[in-house]
Structure formats: structure tokens, C-alpha cells
Design an enzyme around this catalytic site. Sequence first.
Site, PDB file in Angstrom:
ATOM      1  N   ARG A 141      -1.837   1.137 -26.936  1.00  0.00           N
ATOM      2  CA  ARG A 141      -0.760   1.304 -27.652  1.00  0.00           C
ATOM      3  C   ARG A 141      -0.047   2.345 -27.726  1.00  0.00           C
ATOM      4  O   ARG A 141       0.530   2.855 -28.824  1.00  0.00           O
ATOM      5  CB  ARG A 141      -1.354   0.789 -29.132  1.00  0.00           C
ATOM      6  CG  ARG A 141      -1.824  -0.442 -29.370  1.00  0.00           C
ATOM      7  CD  ARG A 141      -2.389  -0.917 -31.058  1.00  0.00           C
ATOM      8  NE  ARG A 141      -3.372   0.139 -31.429  1.00  0.00           N
ATOM      9  CZ  ARG A 141      -4.469  -0.327 -31.055  1.00  0.00           C
ATOM     10  NH1 ARG A 141      -5.018  -1.157 -30.188  1.00  0.00           N
ATOM     11  NH2 ARG A 141      -5.485   0.715 -31.805  1.00  0.00           N
TER      12      ARG A 141
ATOM     13  N   LEU B  46      -8.117  -3.551 -28.748  1.00  0.00           N
ATOM     14  CA  LEU B  46      -8.816  -3.165 -27.426  1.00  0.00           C
ATOM     15  C   LEU B  46      -7.520  -3.133 -26.443  1.00  0.00           C
ATOM     16  O   LEU B  46      -7.607  -3.193 -25.400  1.00  0.00           O
ATOM     17  CB  LEU B  46      -9.850  -4.167 -26.862  1.00  0.00           C
ATOM     18  CG  LEU B  46     -11.091  -3.909 -27.811  1.00  0.00           C
ATOM     19  CD1 LEU B  46     -12.023  -4.813 -27.188  1.00  0.00           C
ATOM     20  CD2 LEU B  46     -11.677  -2.656 -28.135  1.00  0.00           C
TER      21      LEU B  46
ATOM     22  N   GLU C  73       0.995   3.880   1.860  1.00  0.00           N
ATOM     23  CA  GLU C  73       1.572   4.157   3.286  1.00  0.00           C
ATOM     24  C   GLU C  73       2.551   3.580   3.672  1.00  0.00           C
ATOM     25  O   GLU C  73       3.580   3.983   4.100  1.00  0.00           O
ATOM     26  CB  GLU C  73       0.336   4.166   4.158  1.00  0.00           C
ATOM     27  CG  GLU C  73      -0.886   5.084   3.944  1.00  0.00           C
ATOM     28  CD  GLU C  73      -2.061   4.205   3.348  1.00  0.00           C
ATOM     29  OE1 GLU C  73      -3.180   4.257   3.854  1.00  0.00           O
ATOM     30  OE2 GLU C  73      -1.737   3.403   2.461  1.00  0.00           O
TER      31      GLU C  73
ATOM     32  N   THR D 196     -19.119  -4.599 -32.176  1.00  0.00           N
ATOM     33  CA  THR D 196     -17.933  -3.732 -32.337  1.00  0.00           C
ATOM     34  C   THR D 196     -16.686  -4.669 -32.795  1.00  0.00           C
ATOM     35  O   THR D 196     -15.944  -4.314 -33.514  1.00  0.00           O
ATOM     36  CB  THR D 196     -17.540  -3.137 -30.925  1.00  0.00           C
ATOM     37  OG1 THR D 196     -18.592  -2.183 -30.662  1.00  0.00           O
ATOM     38  CG2 THR D 196     -16.284  -2.378 -30.964  1.00  0.00           C
TER      39      THR D 196
ATOM     40  N   HIS E 260       0.968  -1.104   0.011  1.00  0.00           N
ATOM     41  CA  HIS E 260      -0.062   0.044   0.002  1.00  0.00           C
ATOM     42  C   HIS E 260       0.919   1.268  -0.012  1.00  0.00           C
ATOM     43  O   HIS E 260       2.127   1.172   0.290  1.00  0.00           O
ATOM     44  CB  HIS E 260      -1.028   0.035   1.149  1.00  0.00           C
ATOM     45  CG  HIS E 260      -1.978  -1.045   1.094  1.00  0.00           C
ATOM     46  ND1 HIS E 260      -2.928  -1.177   2.261  1.00  0.00           N
ATOM     47  CD2 HIS E 260      -2.275  -2.019   0.450  1.00  0.00           C
ATOM     48  CE1 HIS E 260      -3.900  -2.069   1.759  1.00  0.00           C
ATOM     49  NE2 HIS E 260      -3.453  -2.493   0.691  1.00  0.00           N
TER      50      HIS E 260
END
Length: 376
Positions: A210, A207, A55, A199, A53
Site C-alpha cells: 500500500r 496483504l 543484457e 493471521t 533480460h
Amino acid sequence: MTPSDEEHMAQALVLARRGLGLTWPNPSVGSIVVTADGELVGRGWTAPGGRPHAEAVALEHAGAKTEGGTIYVTLEPCAHEGRGLACADAIVAAKPARAVIALRDPDPRTAGRGIARLKDAGIAVEEGVLTAEAASVALGHLMRVMHGRPAVTLKLAVGADGLVPQGQGQPVWITGPDARAHGHLLRSRSDAILVGRGTILSDDPSLTCRLPGMSCRSPIRVVLDRRLRTPPEAKLFDDMMVPVWLICAEGENLANAEPLQERGAEIVPVPVDDHGLIEVRDALETLAARGITRVLVEGGPSVARAFLDADLVDEAVIYQGPSSVGADGLMPFAGDGLDRLTGSRDFTKVASRAFGPDRMTLWRRMRTCSLALSAA
């Protein structure tokens, strides 16, 4: 709160944005440590995969200099132990005099407990610094925890006439390279990108992200495909370093699954409505259960309309080129024009930017999740 608190929190938010798209299922958080005399001695943001994390990283950088200083965190430090010490306990052990926190974490494992631990240890806690900005960065986490779905950004590219060009088996560009590069930056900051099977048939897209050097930041590719009729030879299967999830109707004959699985696709059944159709809300809830917090919806018009009809669009990014698409163009919301969104009282324009002759506008839903930000 002081002006320097806002300045330091703004720095922490810049760090938090670096992790967007990489940290799911955890939120991307930023943190900095500043000594009592104002020296910045530690900084960190959530690592890819969600650990360590922010922190923990900032405290490690700061070391003993944390004592008596101030730690800034964009989201309440966690109060539950995972693969290491809870962040709230790590902060207590480092002995800062103050902790400045932008946003409480609604995750029931924390939900004020992190702040309580800091206060119980005698650390002065300041809450609510740059809360709105922090909520924007953490929106995916907030939506997943509080509403059981990811945050949704809808991306549209239209011509000067507000129409969407039709692909003929390959992408058709209506905007220039700079606007398209910005669209790839959106992909890099998303956990998943979602399209409909139409699509895939019309554009045969990859998808992926790039941008130079950023292919590793390509999001999970999700296709809504009720009957699993995506062609196994589709281009998105050419690079299976980036997973492909095909969301299909639960209970459908999955005879088509095997060739798609051989190409590397993961089949994800979801419930259907009374008409046997996939509900986009159910699809989002399934993605959230898999850890996805931020989804970029890229089309096409039927999918865009389905999300808008279901009131599931949190942000919309609209790219508009200088040339008209013409008579062959499609309405962006399958029968409705852009004003279905831009003329709605549900959305407000919050940003606009030019990319040469192209223009990008950012729209944000007025009603968002209840953040429960006030101090206890």
C-alpha cells in the site's frame, strides 16, 4: 579487477534490485555497458515477467558503442535461447572487449556455458566482482535452482517486551507509519507473501503493498490453510487483482473449496506428513515449482516457529516498537522469545535502522547455499 570495475558493478546491482518481486520465475539482473574511455552508454535490468533480460536492454541502449568496451552483468549471461537470442550470444555479437560478471549462474542451462561462449569469442572475462552483494540480490534464484525452494525472509513486529500483539479481527499496530512503510517495501520486493490461516482470522489483513503508486507491486498472497477454512468474506478477497493461493492438505475433503474459488482463490494441494499436517518445506517446494523465488513470511507465531524449526529462514527482519505489548502479547515463536533467533549462532545481525522511535534489525543466516562462484 580495478576500482572502476567495482563502481560499475555496484551500479549494475542497484539496477538489479529494481526488478526484485517483478521478474519471477527469472532472476532480477542488472547490466551496464561502458566504453573504453569510461563513458556509460547503456544500462538495463530484467523487465517485469522476466523478459527482456538486462543484457539485451543494456546492449540495445549502447548500440554500436558496445564494441571495444566493457559490459557488466550481475549474473552470468544465459546460454539458452528462449523467446530471443541467448544473452551470451547477444554479447558476442556486440563485440565488447571485456565482460565483468559478479556471479556464475547455477542454472544447468547456463552453469558456465555463458562464460565459455564469451571466452571462446575472444572476450576477456573477469569474474567475482562484488560476488557477495550479487548473491544477496540473486538469493531467491540461487535457492530455487540449487535447493528447490524460494529464499525466505521472516518478518516480525514486536513491542519493547519482545511480544507480538494479538489482533481482534483487525490489525493491531505496534510500530509507527515509517516502520510499516518499510515493511510494505519488503512486500514490493517479494514474489509472494505467506501467512497462516490464524493471521487471516485474527488480523483480517489485505496483504497488499500500500505504498503510494506501488499497488502493482503487491506479491502473490499465500495462505497455509490445511482444511480450507479461510472465511470467504475475508478482506484479502476484496482485491483479486492480486492472486490468492490457498495451500491445503493433499487428499483433504475439498468441499470448502468452491466458495473460496468463487471469491477468486486458487487451491494448491500439497503433501502432508504422517500426522496429516502440511510440511512447510513441501509448501516452499510447491511454490518454487510455480516459479516463486522470494517469499516474505509474515506470521503468525506458529508459522514463524514452523519455518525456524525447519531451518528454512534465510533472513529475518525484526521491527521493535517503543511500547510494551503487555500480558495479552504472544511469544513471537509460539512459546519461544526473540532470542530463539537473535541468540542463535545460526544468525548474525547485518544491519540496524531507526524509524523514529522504532528500530529495525536485519538478521541473516550464517549458512547459506553453496554458490560455486570460483572461476573454472
